[in-house]
Design a protein around this motif. Structure first.
Motif, PDB file in Angstrom:
ATOM      1  N   ASP A 234       0.834  -1.200   0.000  1.00 52.82           N
ATOM      2  CA  ASP A 234       0.000   0.000   0.000  1.00 52.82           C
ATOM      3  C   ASP A 234       0.868   1.249   0.000  1.00 52.82           C
ATOM      4  OD1 ASP A 234      -2.388  -1.507   0.204  1.00 52.82           O
ATOM      5  OD2 ASP A 234      -2.099  -1.697   2.373  1.00 52.82           O
ATOM      6  N   GLU A 248      -2.586   9.436  -3.932  1.00 54.42           N
ATOM      7  CA  GLU A 248      -3.875   8.785  -3.716  1.00 54.42           C
ATOM      8  C   GLU A 248      -4.807   9.669  -2.886  1.00 54.42           C
ATOM      9  OE1 GLU A 248      -1.097   5.764  -5.080  1.00 54.42           O
ATOM     10  OE2 GLU A 248      -0.942   7.359  -3.584  1.00 54.42           O
ATOM     11  N   LYS A 257     -12.943   9.504  -4.388  1.00 56.99           N
ATOM     12  CA  LYS A 257     -12.713   8.071  -4.380  1.00 56.99           C
ATOM     13  C   LYS A 257     -11.247   7.795  -4.660  1.00 56.99           C
ATOM     14  CE  LYS A 257     -13.886   7.616  -9.297  1.00 56.99           C
ATOM     15  NZ  LYS A 257     -14.758   6.932 -10.290  1.00 56.99           N
ATOM     16  N   GLN A 258     -10.841   6.558  -4.466  1.00 57.12           N
ATOM     17  CA  GLN A 258      -9.462   6.169  -4.712  1.00 57.12           C
ATOM     18  C   GLN A 258      -9.246   5.897  -6.202  1.00 57.12           C
ATOM     19  OE1 GLN A 258      -6.740   5.916  -2.430  1.00 57.12           O
ATOM     20  NE2 GLN A 258      -8.234   7.140  -1.289  1.00 57.12           N
ATOM     21  N   PRO A 259      -8.049   6.172  -6.712  1.00 58.27           N
ATOM     22  CA  PRO A 259      -7.772   5.870  -8.122  1.00 58.27           C
ATOM     23  C   PRO A 259      -7.759   4.369  -8.369  1.00 58.27           C
ATOM     24  CG  PRO A 259      -5.754   6.473  -6.981  1.00 58.27           C
ATOM     25  CD  PRO A 259      -6.881   6.739  -6.024  1.00 58.27           C
ATOM     26  N   SER A 260      -8.115   3.959  -9.583  1.00 56.08           N
ATOM     27  CA  SER A 260      -8.121   2.539  -9.929  1.00 56.08           C
ATOM     28  C   SER A 260      -8.055   2.411 -11.447  1.00 56.08           C
ATOM     29  CB  SER A 260      -9.390   1.855  -9.399  1.00 56.08           C
ATOM     30  OG  SER A 260     -10.556   2.439  -9.976  1.00 56.08           O
ATOM     31  N   GLY A 261      -7.969   1.174 -11.923  1.00 57.71           N
ATOM     32  CA  GLY A 261      -7.951   0.930 -13.355  1.00 57.71           C
ATOM     33  C   GLY A 261      -6.553   0.769 -13.920  1.00 57.71           C
ATOM     34  N   TYR A 264      -3.930   3.601 -13.405  1.00 51.41           N
ATOM     35  CA  TYR A 264      -3.375   3.611 -12.049  1.00 51.41           C
ATOM     36  C   TYR A 264      -2.411   2.444 -11.854  1.00 51.41           C
ATOM     37  CZ  TYR A 264      -3.051   3.626  -6.962  1.00 51.41           C
ATOM     38  OH  TYR A 264      -2.587   3.648  -5.668  1.00 51.41           O
ATOM     39  N   ASP A 265      -2.727   1.282 -12.436  1.00 49.29           N
ATOM     40  CA  ASP A 265      -1.823   0.131 -12.338  1.00 49.29           C
ATOM     41  C   ASP A 265      -0.477   0.443 -12.995  1.00 49.29           C
ATOM     42  OD1 ASP A 265      -3.810  -1.269 -11.056  1.00 49.29           O
ATOM     43  OD2 ASP A 265      -4.439  -2.386 -12.840  1.00 49.29           O
ATOM     44  N   ARG A 268       1.522   2.758 -10.758  1.00 50.63           N
ATOM     45  CA  ARG A 268       2.153   2.041  -9.637  1.00 50.63           C
ATOM     46  C   ARG A 268       3.362   1.235 -10.105  1.00 50.63           C
ATOM     47  NH1 ARG A 268      -0.403   0.797  -4.736  1.00 50.63           N
ATOM     48  NH2 ARG A 268       0.444  -1.316  -4.913  1.00 50.63           N
TER      49      ARG A 268
END
Length: 357
Positions: A234, A248, A257-261, A264-265, A268
């Protein structure tokens, strides 16, 4: 796209050679420490701190001479090192994310091969994004005010150190107008100081040494940091900047909201490769095993030294340095990206910056 499947194997093998060398064959008296960046950037600041400390723990106390060779976002100097470095231990190189990213992306300018080098030191780091105070942002809680504004960013290039920052800002919805061609992050900071850029990013060492004073004087406003990755994977606040929210957190402030998709991957992935292994010292793998052993032994002694630990925390941040042999496998994993991620980043670079891999 280049792969580094044999990186760990090559690095470990280089450390276990059994050839017998003369007893007096150690690290040469003078070592050229190539830094493929300009003076004043994060890698230069880091190298100038590491060089005398490392030298003091190497048998014979050799002189480590910093050789700045900027150009091509570090590709120029790194290519030259790959072509010209001696195999007697008298040449080492300090790389950054700006060096690893083009390698990961199969940049055609890259001539160097990481699997022909052995890492002897890896230094993780953090970093902070900050803006001009005259664009309506008084502190990090105002990050939403950045949306809808054209933000000029003096950058080295779309595949250099700033890549995950560009991905993050785009994901957040910021209107970033990068001006590519800076020779170093230090040059980007100077453009910011001259008012030619409205947003900038620096790694922890450069931020502490060159930007914190701007913040103290009200000439720069930090808006988010890249944070650090904990043992659970995390992203948490960087202990160097405990009062600065992570990307984040900043994203959640803007979007609730939190980033995703996939985007975002990808962010990271490059964050891990570029910041967990943000600074790495390499030596050619074909140096004598006695020399390579001496380098690794010196690094172990250095990072275990209480005085070094204290000074490193003060100057570079409270990050844990590692001996190359301990991180060779993980570094090899970090610089490989999946085919799906490669396709995404290739398409994104083309659509956003007309940059073709």
């Amino acid at each position: 796209m280049k792969k580094l499947k044999q990186f760990a194997v090559g690095a470990v093998a280089a450390l276990t050679l059994t050839t017998t060398f003369a007893a007096d064959q150690v690290v040469p008296d003078t070592v050229d420490f190539t830094i493929p960046f300009g003076v004043g950037g994060g890698t230069d600041v880091w190298a100038r701190f590491m060089a005398p400390n490392l030298a003091s723990f190497i048998d014979g106390n050799p002189t480590l001479v910093i050789k700045n060779q900027p150009g091509g976002g570090s590709i120029t100097g790194t290519n030259l090192f790959y072509k010209r470095a001696s195999d007697d231990g008298s040449d080492i190189i300090g790389t950054s994310a700006s060096t690893l990213f083009p390698f990961m992306l199969g940049d055609k300018r890259v001539r160097f091969k990481l699997d022909e080098w052995s890492p002897i030191l890896a230094s993780p780091t953090g970093g902070v994004v900050y803006v001009q105070p005259d664009i309506g942002v008084s502190d990090s809680s105002d990050v939403a005010k950045l949306m809808g504004q054209e933000l000029k960013f003096a950058s080295q290039g779309p595949t250099q150190l700033e890549l995950p920052i560009l991905i993050a800002l785009d994901l957040m919805g910021a209107d970033i107008k990068p001006v590519f061609g800076m020779k170093s992050r230090g040059a980007g900071r100077l453009a910011f100081e001259r008012g030619e850029a409205t947003i900038d990013f620096q790694t922890s060492s450069a931020y502490k040494n060159s930007v914190q004073s701007l913040v103290d004087d009200g000439k720069a406003i930090p808006v988010f940091s890249v944070g650090v990755m904990n043992n659970e994977g995390d992203i948490v606040r960087d202990p160097t900047f405990p009062n600065t929210p992570t990307f984040e957190e900043a994203y959640a402030t803007v979007h609730g909201k939190q980033p995703s998709g996939m985007q975002y991957d990808v962010y990271r992935k490059f964050l891990a490769a570029g910041f967990a292994f943000q600074k790495v010292i390499f030596v050619p793998s074909d140096v004598p095993s006695a020399v390579l052993d001496e380098y690794n032994s010196a690094v172990r002694k250095m990072i275990a030294d209480p005085k070094f630990q204290q000074e490193s925390a003060e100057k570079l941040g409270p990050y844990q340095n590692a001996v190359g042999i301990d991180i060779a496998k993980y570094l090899g994993d970090a610089v490989n990206i999946s085919p799906e991620m490669y396709v995404w980043i290739k398409d994104w670079l083309k659509s956003e910056f007309n940059y073709k891999l």
